[in-house]
Design a protein around this motif. Structure first.
Motif, mmCIF file in Angstrom:
data_model
loop_
_atom_site.group_PDB
_atom_site.id
_atom_site.type_symbol
_atom_site.label_atom_id
_atom_site.label_comp_id
_atom_site.label_asym_id
_atom_site.label_seq_id
_atom_site.Cartn_x
_atom_site.Cartn_y
_atom_site.Cartn_z
ATOM 1 N N LEU A 2 0.844 -1.197 0.000
ATOM 2 C CA LEU A 2 0.000 0.000 0.000
ATOM 3 C C LEU A 2 0.877 1.244 0.000
ATOM 4 N N ARG A 3 0.770 2.013 -1.072
ATOM 5 C CA ARG A 3 1.518 3.273 -1.205
ATOM 6 C C ARG A 3 0.511 4.415 -1.109
ATOM 7 N N THR A 4 0.767 5.328 -0.181
ATOM 8 C CA THR A 4 -0.136 6.455 0.039
ATOM 9 C C THR A 4 0.600 7.773 -0.144
ATOM 10 N N ILE A 5 -0.171 8.824 -0.376
ATOM 11 C CA ILE A 5 0.376 10.171 -0.495
ATOM 12 C C ILE A 5 -0.332 11.069 0.503
ATOM 13 N N TYR A 6 0.455 11.800 1.247
ATOM 14 C CA TYR A 6 -0.068 12.850 2.119
ATOM 15 C C TYR A 6 0.425 14.172 1.536
ATOM 16 N N PRO A 7 -0.437 14.886 0.806
ATOM 17 C CA PRO A 7 -0.014 16.122 0.153
ATOM 18 C C PRO A 7 -0.256 17.344 1.033
ATOM 19 N N GLY A 8 0.515 18.389 0.782
ATOM 20 C CA GLY A 8 0.287 19.635 1.493
ATOM 21 C C GLY A 8 1.330 20.669 1.132
ATOM 22 N N SER A 9 1.104 21.873 1.640
ATOM 23 C CA SER A 9 2.079 22.945 1.450
ATOM 24 C C SER A 9 3.201 22.844 2.480
ATOM 25 N N PHE A 10 2.848 22.507 3.720
ATOM 26 C CA PHE A 10 3.822 22.346 4.804
ATOM 27 C C PHE A 10 4.709 23.582 4.930
ATOM 28 N N ASP A 11 4.055 24.746 5.042
ATOM 29 C CA ASP A 11 4.772 26.028 5.040
ATOM 30 C C ASP A 11 4.596 26.773 6.356
ATOM 31 N N PRO A 12 5.188 26.310 7.456
ATOM 32 C CA PRO A 12 6.076 25.172 7.642
ATOM 33 C C PRO A 12 5.312 23.961 8.173
ATOM 34 N N VAL A 13 6.040 22.846 8.282
ATOM 35 C CA VAL A 13 5.481 21.636 8.882
ATOM 36 C C VAL A 13 5.276 21.882 10.375
#
Length: 163
Positions: A2-13
């Motif tokens: 299982l490959r997942t993606i957690y997307p975001g800007s993370f500006d900042p984390v």
């Protein structure tokens, strides 16, 4: 696998992001943290700086990969052969927007599922915008971000004040 993606800007984390990342690692064999390079927004940190900070604060998680991306999330997910998109929810206001995005992504790529994780209640109020605002006024952000991020953010704010 299982490959997942957690997307975001993370500006900042923030610790809220890290909460979702750490919990997602328990679900997925591989978690790709997709750092969005959105030309429509003016982030405080460059995509390279955000990737660097995320690599630092997730180095203890062996199944996490940090990658920048731009364009459509479903295209990125297909390129990386991801099965699932992870999205974090802090409040009901997040759900409305995230539901719209999940439904749109489903229309564009029905083979890619979206899974919502609710943020730990300890971080339900936390956002990158709030952290940047506190830092801009010289406030203490140690309870909101890891030490490596705090240093980078404080340095960035000093530079901005000099300009």
């Amino acid at each position: 696998m299982l490959r997942t993606i957690y997307p975001g800007s993370f500006d900042p984390v923030t610790y809220g992001h890290l909460d979702i990342i750490e919990r997602s690692c328990k679900i997925a064999d591989e978690l790709i943290v997709g750092v969005l390079n959105n030309n429509a927004k003016m982030p405080l940190f460059s995509v390279e700086e955000r990737v660097k900070m995320l690599n630092e604060v997730t180095c203890h998680l062996p199944n996490v990969v940090i990658e920048p991306f731009d364009g459509l999330l479903v295209d990125f997910a297909r390129q990386r052969k991801a099965d699932c998109i992870i999205r974090g929810l802090r409040a009901i206001t997040d759900f409305e927007y995230e539901l719209q995005m999940a439904q749109t992504n489903h229309k564009l790529g029905a083979e890619i599922e979206t899974v919502f994780l609710t943020t730990n209640i300890e971080y339900s109020y936390l956002s990158s915008t709030t952290v940047k605002e506190i830092a801009a006024f010289g406030g203490d952000i140690t309870q909101f971000v890891p030490e490596a991020v705090r240093r980078e953010l404080n340095e960035k704010m000093k530079t901005k004040r000099r300009v």
